[in-house]
Scaffold this motif. Sequence first.
Motif, PDB file in Angstrom:
ATOM      1  N   GLY A 141       0.816  -1.201   0.000  1.00 13.18           N
ATOM      2  CA  GLY A 141       0.000   0.000   0.000  1.00 13.18           C
ATOM      3  C   GLY A 141       0.852   1.254   0.000  1.00 13.18           C
ATOM      4  N   LYS A 142       1.941   1.223   0.745  1.00 15.10           N
ATOM      5  CA  LYS A 142       2.831   2.382   0.860  1.00 15.10           C
ATOM      6  C   LYS A 142       3.513   2.690  -0.473  1.00 15.10           C
ATOM      7  CE  LYS A 142       5.606   5.429   2.900  1.00 15.10           C
ATOM      8  NZ  LYS A 142       5.126   6.762   3.335  1.00 15.10           N
ATOM      9  N   VAL A 143       4.036   1.680  -1.166  1.00 13.90           N
ATOM     10  CA  VAL A 143       4.751   1.941  -2.421  1.00 13.90           C
ATOM     11  C   VAL A 143       3.791   2.375  -3.524  1.00 13.90           C
ATOM     12  CG1 VAL A 143       4.752  -0.446  -3.312  1.00 13.90           C
ATOM     13  CG2 VAL A 143       6.589   1.129  -3.952  1.00 13.90           C
ATOM     14  N   ILE A 144       2.565   1.836  -3.526  1.00 14.05           N
ATOM     15  CA  ILE A 144       1.563   2.291  -4.498  1.00 14.05           C
ATOM     16  C   ILE A 144       1.233   3.759  -4.252  1.00 14.05           C
ATOM     17  CG2 ILE A 144      -0.846   2.063  -5.239  1.00 14.05           C
ATOM     18  CD1 ILE A 144      -0.589  -0.955  -4.625  1.00 14.05           C
ATOM     19  N   ASN A 145       0.976   4.097  -2.998  1.00 13.28           N
ATOM     20  CA  ASN A 145       0.649   5.470  -2.629  1.00 13.28           C
ATOM     21  C   ASN A 145       1.780   6.427  -2.986  1.00 13.28           C
ATOM     22  OD1 ASN A 145       0.854   7.612  -0.092  1.00 13.28           O
ATOM     23  ND2 ASN A 145      -1.227   7.345  -0.863  1.00 13.28           N
ATOM     24  N   THR A 146       3.016   6.001  -2.724  1.00  9.54           N
ATOM     25  CA  THR A 146       4.179   6.840  -3.025  1.00  9.54           C
ATOM     26  C   THR A 146       4.294   7.099  -4.525  1.00  9.54           C
ATOM     27  OG1 THR A 146       5.374   5.985  -1.093  1.00  9.54           O
ATOM     28  CG2 THR A 146       6.692   7.021  -2.826  1.00  9.54           C
ATOM     29  N   PRO A 170       2.306 -10.796   1.896  1.00  4.65           N
ATOM     30  CA  PRO A 170       0.913 -10.351   1.984  1.00  4.65           C
ATOM     31  C   PRO A 170       0.741  -8.891   1.568  1.00  4.65           C
ATOM     32  CG  PRO A 170       1.432 -11.722   3.868  1.00  4.65           C
ATOM     33  CD  PRO A 170       2.722 -11.523   3.120  1.00  4.65           C
ATOM     34  N   PHE A 171      -0.298  -8.629   0.790  1.00  3.32           N
ATOM     35  CA  PHE A 171      -0.571  -7.295   0.249  1.00  3.32           C
ATOM     36  C   PHE A 171      -1.011  -6.327   1.337  1.00  3.32           C
ATOM     37  CE2 PHE A 171      -2.439  -4.483  -3.100  1.00  3.32           C
ATOM     38  CZ  PHE A 171      -1.378  -4.544  -3.999  1.00  3.32           C
ATOM     39  N   THR A 172      -1.304  -6.860   2.508  1.00  2.00           N
ATOM     40  CA  THR A 172      -1.882  -6.068   3.598  1.00  2.00           C
ATOM     41  C   THR A 172      -0.844  -5.432   4.509  1.00  2.00           C
ATOM     42  OG1 THR A 172      -2.021  -8.138   4.842  1.00  2.00           O
ATOM     43  CG2 THR A 172      -3.993  -7.427   3.653  1.00  2.00           C
ATOM     44  N   LYS A 207      -4.491 -11.318  -0.599  1.00  3.28           N
ATOM     45  CA  LYS A 207      -5.143 -10.084  -1.058  1.00  3.28           C
ATOM     46  C   LYS A 207      -4.526  -9.430  -2.299  1.00  3.28           C
ATOM     47  CE  LYS A 207      -8.231 -10.363   2.141  1.00  3.28           C
ATOM     48  NZ  LYS A 207      -9.624 -10.741   1.803  1.00  3.28           N
ATOM     49  N   TRP A 208      -3.647 -10.122  -3.027  1.00  2.00           N
ATOM     50  CA  TRP A 208      -3.089  -9.542  -4.244  1.00  2.00           C
ATOM     51  C   TRP A 208      -4.171  -9.386  -5.330  1.00  2.00           C
ATOM     52  CZ3 TRP A 208       1.954  -7.976  -5.597  1.00  2.00           C
ATOM     53  CH2 TRP A 208       2.873  -8.036  -4.544  1.00  2.00           C
ATOM     54  N   LYS A 209      -5.061 -10.360  -5.407  1.00  2.00           N
ATOM     55  CA  LYS A 209      -6.136 -10.246  -6.399  1.00  2.00           C
ATOM     56  C   LYS A 209      -7.087  -9.109  -6.024  1.00  2.00           C
ATOM     57  CE  LYS A 209      -9.282 -13.079  -9.162  1.00  2.00           C
ATOM     58  NZ  LYS A 209     -10.347 -12.072  -9.294  1.00  2.00           N
ATOM     59  N   ASP A 210      -7.378  -8.987  -4.759  1.00  2.00           N
ATOM     60  CA  ASP A 210      -8.262  -7.912  -4.311  1.00  2.00           C
ATOM     61  C   ASP A 210      -7.643  -6.552  -4.619  1.00  2.00           C
ATOM     62  OD1 ASP A 210     -10.670  -7.052  -3.017  1.00  2.00           O
ATOM     63  OD2 ASP A 210      -9.462  -6.489  -1.278  1.00  2.00           O
ATOM     64  N   GLY A 211      -6.317  -6.445  -4.477  1.00  2.00           N
ATOM     65  CA  GLY A 211      -5.621  -5.198  -4.769  1.00  2.00           C
ATOM     66  C   GLY A 211      -5.780  -4.766  -6.216  1.00  2.00           C
ATOM     67  N   ALA A 212      -5.872  -5.735  -7.128  1.00  2.00           N
ATOM     68  CA  ALA A 212      -6.087  -5.421  -8.544  1.00  2.00           C
ATOM     69  C   ALA A 212      -7.560  -5.143  -8.832  1.00  2.00           C
ATOM     70  CB  ALA A 212      -5.590  -6.568  -9.417  1.00  2.00           C
ATOM     71  N   ASN A 213      -8.432  -5.915  -8.218  1.00  2.00           N
ATOM     72  CA  ASN A 213      -9.868  -5.783  -8.494  1.00  2.00           C
ATOM     73  C   ASN A 213     -10.414  -4.396  -8.171  1.00  2.00           C
ATOM     74  OD1 ASN A 213      -9.952  -8.434  -9.320  1.00  2.00           O
ATOM     75  ND2 ASN A 213     -10.841  -9.229  -7.407  1.00  2.00           N
ATOM     76  N   LEU A 214      -9.841  -3.751  -7.170  1.00  2.00           N
ATOM     77  CA  LEU A 214     -10.357  -2.467  -6.709  1.00  2.00           C
ATOM     78  C   LEU A 214     -10.261  -1.368  -7.775  1.00  2.00           C
ATOM     79  CD1 LEU A 214      -8.971  -2.516  -3.063  1.00  2.00           C
ATOM     80  CD2 LEU A 214     -11.378  -2.630  -3.742  1.00  2.00           C
ATOM     81  N   THR A 215      -9.348  -1.516  -8.742  1.00  2.41           N
ATOM     82  CA  THR A 215      -9.230  -0.521  -9.827  1.00  2.41           C
ATOM     83  C   THR A 215      -9.497  -1.166 -11.189  1.00  2.41           C
ATOM     84  OG1 THR A 215      -6.844  -0.887 -10.103  1.00  2.41           O
ATOM     85  CG2 THR A 215      -7.518   0.825  -8.532  1.00  2.41           C
ATOM     86  N   ASN A 216     -10.140  -2.339 -11.173  1.00  2.00           N
ATOM     87  CA  ASN A 216     -10.387  -3.095 -12.410  1.00  2.00           C
ATOM     88  C   ASN A 216      -9.098  -3.463 -13.126  1.00  2.00           C
ATOM     89  OD1 ASN A 216     -13.283  -2.981 -12.217  1.00  2.00           O
ATOM     90  ND2 ASN A 216     -13.163  -0.838 -12.887  1.00  2.00           N
TER      91      ASN A 216
END
Length: 390
Positions: A141-146, A170-172, A207-216
């Motif tokens: 989450g931190k590196v995506i946000n950065t 873990p993606f969390t 949660k890697w799949k969930d991380g992608a699903n949130l932005t399609n």
Amino acid sequence: MKTIYVWSLLCLLIVPVSCNANNNNSNLAFKPEKSQEIYTTKTDPDTRNIQVALLLDTSNSMDGLIDQAKAQLWEIVNELSYAKCGHYNIKLQIALYEYGNDRLPSQEGYIRQVLPFSNDLDEISKELFALTTNGGNEYCGKVINTSINQLDWKKSNDHLKLIFIAGNEPFTQGPIDYKDAATDAKEKDITVNTIFCGNYKQGMQTKWKDGANLTNGEYSAIDHNRETIHIATPYDDIILQLNRRLNNTYIYYGNEGSKKIGLQAEQDRNARSYSAANAVSRTISKSSGFYKNKSWDLVDAAEDKDFELEEVEKEELPQELKNKSKTELKQYVAKKSNERKEIQKKIQELNKKRMVYIQNNSKKDDTNLEAALIKAIKTQGERKSFSWKK
């Protein structure tokens, strides 16, 4: 005249945002950590950008991932070079981050911007080859946000804006919830694609799949330890000979020119360190529209209508050109330009035959980094009217 001006202004304001609409936004890029230079990116209304931010886990277990990135860079660039979007020119920009390496500052979340958005393919290759792995904490989450906050993302939704994050923890983890980072990405029309290095189900559970699903975006699971297979073809030797001729058409200038032409040769050697076939892939990239070096090469620079060859100081030229008159220099640059176009055309013609040979002599591999990137880029590109026709 005032009436015409008002109606013209109204027409500009109501143009719909699409692949066929002009975009006149301009952005100021993030200041690179190393060079401390500020790059200003002027938006070209005749251009559509493919912006790709690669966020690579460089912790201990990721040697295979980094190796695939190095080995597959040129095939990825080659595949993207076939992109079309109406009558627009396509520009590829790649940014690079590493995360999860305990050599990186803990106060930054073990994250480093290796390279801001760049279309300098030699520089991208150089930075990839400089990456090394070490243990650490992987905060997705931190590196995506950065990357969302630091990079010079295009404002218009006409452009293809993609994040690819690859890793195996873990993606969390980390101080920023990946859901919040994904929400921020979606608001800016940035698609997050996740690449789990390991078992598909394990990636889903963490949660890697969930991380992608949130932005399609696309979720992929790859075998990051699989060695990249480069297929040799009967056309490789000829293409590599043409590469040597191609290199001789570059005319460096400016303070960084001699260093940049040295970097070009260094990345030729890096590509060849994997195999001659990989060096061929790099040569194909160098014959494409994505390989432009107008900041240090007079041939590429002269193609820019705003560039004045006559204004280049003699001190900025190679020794053998310093005594040429302005007219002689202009003729020399034109000669090298014609040579380059002829060589690039021959390379592209041979590459068509090479691609047919590879297709007939290789098995499809959907479990590597290249396959994950290309699949996602093409799928999401089609939503923005991009197409890939060879």
